[in-house]
Design an enzyme around this catalytic site. Structure first.
Site: not given
Length: 143
Positions: A9, A17, A22, A73, A76, A79, A86, A97, A99, A106, A110
């Site tokens: 998201p 944003r 970012y 990535n 949100a 977390h 799964d 992973e 980010h 942060r 997070r």
């Protein structure tokens, strides 16, 4: 080698944003950055971005039998989503992973990452270059 790059998201809102966190480059710039890195390595990449947890789970499942690895990535959902964890465990593909920001520096919430519980590597705080690092890692280890 074929890698599925999955983004969660608000990644579609890059450039809009919180640009102080970012950056000002948009999602298309991120895709271009990854495509250039993958091309240099001879790696095929597919892209998926969704704001919906279920769609991300479905895309992870779709990677089974069609891709060799995943770069994710989960944003949100990193977390909060046991479902994404799964799905990752179910497909058993090598996963990195990523980010854009350093999630460990942060807000406290997070620092918990369900994704990292089954990822073999986590790259955070390196912006777009984090995706490149993930692609290089997977290409060198599994190609």
């Amino acid at each position: 080698m074929k890698i599925s790059v999955i983004n969660g998201p608000n990644i579609n809102m890059l450039g809009i944003r919180e640009p102080s966190l970012y950056g000002r480059q948009d999602y298309a710039a991120l895709v271009g950055h990854i495509e250039r890195c993958a091309a240099r390595l001879g790696v095929e990449v597919t892209f998926f971005q969704s704001n919906s947890e279920g769609d991300i789970v479905t895309r992870i499942q779709h990677a089974y039998g069609t891709c060799d690895a995943i770069v994710i990535n989960a944003a949100a959902y990193t977390h909060t989503s046991v479902a994404i964890l799964d799905a990752r465990k179910a497909v058993g593909l090598p996963t990195v992973e990523v980010h854009l920001t350093d999630i460990n520096s942060r807000e406290d919430f997070r620092r918990l990452s369900y994704v990292s519980m089954y990822a073999e590597k986590t790259v955070c705080g390196k912006g777009f270059d984090g995706y490149s690092e993930a692609i290089v890692y997977l290409a060198e280890k599994y190609a």
